[in-house]
Write a protein that holds these residues in place. Structure first.
Motif, short mmCIF file in Angstrom:
data_model
loop_
_atom_site.label_atom_id
_atom_site.label_comp_id
_atom_site.label_asym_id
_atom_site.label_seq_id
_atom_site.Cartn_x
_atom_site.Cartn_y
_atom_site.Cartn_z
N VAL A 25 21.33 42.43 56.92
CA VAL A 25 20.68 42.32 55.61
C VAL A 25 19.37 43.09 55.59
N THR A 26 18.61 43.01 56.68
CA THR A 26 17.32 43.68 56.75
C THR A 26 17.48 45.19 56.61
N ARG A 27 18.53 45.75 57.21
CA ARG A 27 18.77 47.19 57.10
C ARG A 27 18.96 47.61 55.64
N ILE A 28 19.72 46.81 54.89
CA ILE A 28 19.98 47.14 53.49
C ILE A 28 18.69 47.12 52.68
N TYR A 29 17.89 46.08 52.86
CA TYR A 29 16.63 45.97 52.12
C TYR A 29 15.66 47.08 52.51
N SER A 30 15.74 47.51 53.76
CA SER A 30 14.89 48.60 54.20
C SER A 30 15.29 49.91 53.54
N ALA A 32 16.82 50.20 50.73
CA ALA A 32 16.52 50.08 49.30
C ALA A 32 15.02 50.02 49.02
N ASP A 33 14.21 50.09 50.08
CA ASP A 33 12.76 50.01 49.97
C ASP A 33 12.31 48.71 49.31
N GLN A 34 13.01 47.61 49.64
CA GLN A 34 12.65 46.30 49.10
C GLN A 34 12.35 45.30 50.21
N LEU A 35 12.07 45.80 51.40
CA LEU A 35 11.74 44.91 52.51
C LEU A 35 10.27 44.52 52.40
N PRO A 36 9.97 43.21 52.24
CA PRO A 36 8.57 42.78 52.12
C PRO A 36 7.76 43.21 53.34
N SER A 37 6.53 43.62 53.09
CA SER A 37 5.68 44.11 54.18
C SER A 37 5.36 43.02 55.19
N ASP A 38 5.37 41.76 54.75
CA ASP A 38 5.05 40.66 55.65
C ASP A 38 6.30 40.01 56.25
N ILE A 42 14.54 39.72 57.58
CA ILE A 42 14.95 38.75 56.57
C ILE A 42 15.78 37.66 57.24
N GLN A 43 15.37 36.41 57.07
CA GLN A 43 16.00 35.32 57.80
C GLN A 43 16.77 34.35 56.92
N SER A 44 16.69 34.51 55.61
CA SER A 44 17.44 33.62 54.72
C SER A 44 18.46 34.44 53.93
N ARG A 45 19.53 33.79 53.55
CA ARG A 45 20.60 34.50 52.84
C ARG A 45 20.12 34.94 51.45
N PRO A 46 20.44 36.17 51.06
CA PRO A 46 20.00 36.67 49.76
C PRO A 46 20.62 35.89 48.61
N PHE A 47 19.88 35.76 47.53
CA PHE A 47 20.40 35.21 46.28
C PHE A 47 19.96 36.16 45.18
N ARG A 48 20.91 36.87 44.59
CA ARG A 48 20.60 37.86 43.57
C ARG A 48 21.19 37.42 42.24
N SER A 49 20.41 37.53 41.18
CA SER A 49 20.88 37.09 39.86
C SER A 49 20.48 38.12 38.80
N PRO A 50 21.15 39.25 38.75
CA PRO A 50 20.81 40.29 37.78
C PRO A 50 21.11 39.86 36.34
N HIS A 51 20.37 40.45 35.39
CA HIS A 51 20.58 40.17 33.97
C HIS A 51 21.86 40.85 33.49
N HIS A 52 22.46 40.29 32.43
CA HIS A 52 23.76 40.84 31.98
C HIS A 52 23.64 42.23 31.37
N THR A 53 22.43 42.73 31.15
CA THR A 53 22.27 44.09 30.62
C THR A 53 22.24 45.14 31.73
N ILE A 54 22.46 44.74 32.97
CA ILE A 54 22.39 45.66 34.09
C ILE A 54 23.44 46.77 33.96
N SER A 55 23.11 47.94 34.47
CA SER A 55 24.03 49.08 34.41
C SER A 55 24.96 49.10 35.61
N ASN A 56 25.97 49.98 35.55
CA ASN A 56 26.88 50.14 36.69
C ASN A 56 26.11 50.49 37.96
N VAL A 57 25.19 51.44 37.83
CA VAL A 57 24.42 51.89 38.99
C VAL A 57 23.56 50.75 39.54
#
Length: 240
Positions: A25-30, A32-38, A42-57
């Protein structure tokens, strides 16, 4: 992994990440440039909840310089889609292949990039456009045609890939079945450990056809129940 699970705190009903999963998981966030600096790991399972207006990309990933989308950011965790039918039909249809293959491939003229996408899909939707069809206190304002059109936003091939449906009512008077997150967490851990102890490489929901035949042997009574369900509900091969 079992030792890690037993020592984890109950901030979620899901089991904690193993070391290998955390690195994954940490590799993916790295990337995507979304790995928190502190948080270098990443030690907890991700929970993602995008809005329904999200694009394919945004959901699947891509761009001129391919980057992970929400389904890869949810790798080893949960992708929650609220107001499910409100997502664009094309957006939902591109989810079909990653749900089966657990990876997403993004092709460009310069080459192809594969991102992992082994996530648990959880979705929520109203029973009708106004939301009151199953209500015991409010009257539904939708016609049968409107209800059917609303449901038709989700294709049968896509619905075939969803394993469990739960109907929620609007009654809060019955508290006897309410359990805490801690109790749910303990039940999940027991089931998780039981599956690991069988020697499975994957959890039940991720088993391939070969492993299903090995670990999920049905007795005659269970086979009869499955056959009746196949006939009564006109189940497709994928649903079975």
């Amino acid at each position: 992994p079992t030792q890690i699970l037993q020592e984890t705190s109950c901030t979620s009903i899901l089991p904690a990440l193993s070391i290998d999963e955390a690195l994954d998981v940490t590799r993916i966030y790295s990337v995507a440039d979304q790995l928190p600096s502190d948080m270098p790991l990443i030690q907890s399972r991700p929970f993602r909840s995008p809005h329904h207006t999200i694009s394919n990309v945004g959901l699947v990933g891509g761009g001129n310089h391919p980057h992970p989308g929400e389904i890869s950011m949810a790798h080893r965790g949960v992708l929650f889609l609220d107001e499910f039918p409100e997502f664009g039909q094309r957006v939902l249809e591109v989810l079909r292949q990653p749900l089966e293959d657990k990876v997403v491939t993004i092709s460009r003229a310069s080459g192809s990039v594969c991102f992992p996408a082994n996530f648990m899909l959880v979705a929520a939707m109203n029973p009708c456009p106004c939301g009151n069809k199953l209500s015991s206190v409010k009257e539904c304002r939708c016609s049968d045609f409107e209800v059917q059109r609303y449901k038709n936003r989700l294709s049968e091939p896509f619905l075939d890939r969803i394993d469990l449906y739960v109907v929620m009512n609007d009654s809060f008077s019955d508290n006897k079945n309410i359990v805490s997150s801690k109790e749910l967490h303990e039940s999940v851990i027991k089931a998780f450990i039981r599956q690991k102890n069988r020697g499975q490489k994957e959890l039940n929901g991720k088993l391939n056809d070969k492993d299903i035949k090995k670990y999920c042997v049905l007795d005659s009574e269970t086979s009869d129940i499955l056959e009746k369900a196949r006939v009564n509900y006109s189940l497709s091969f994928r649903s079975i």
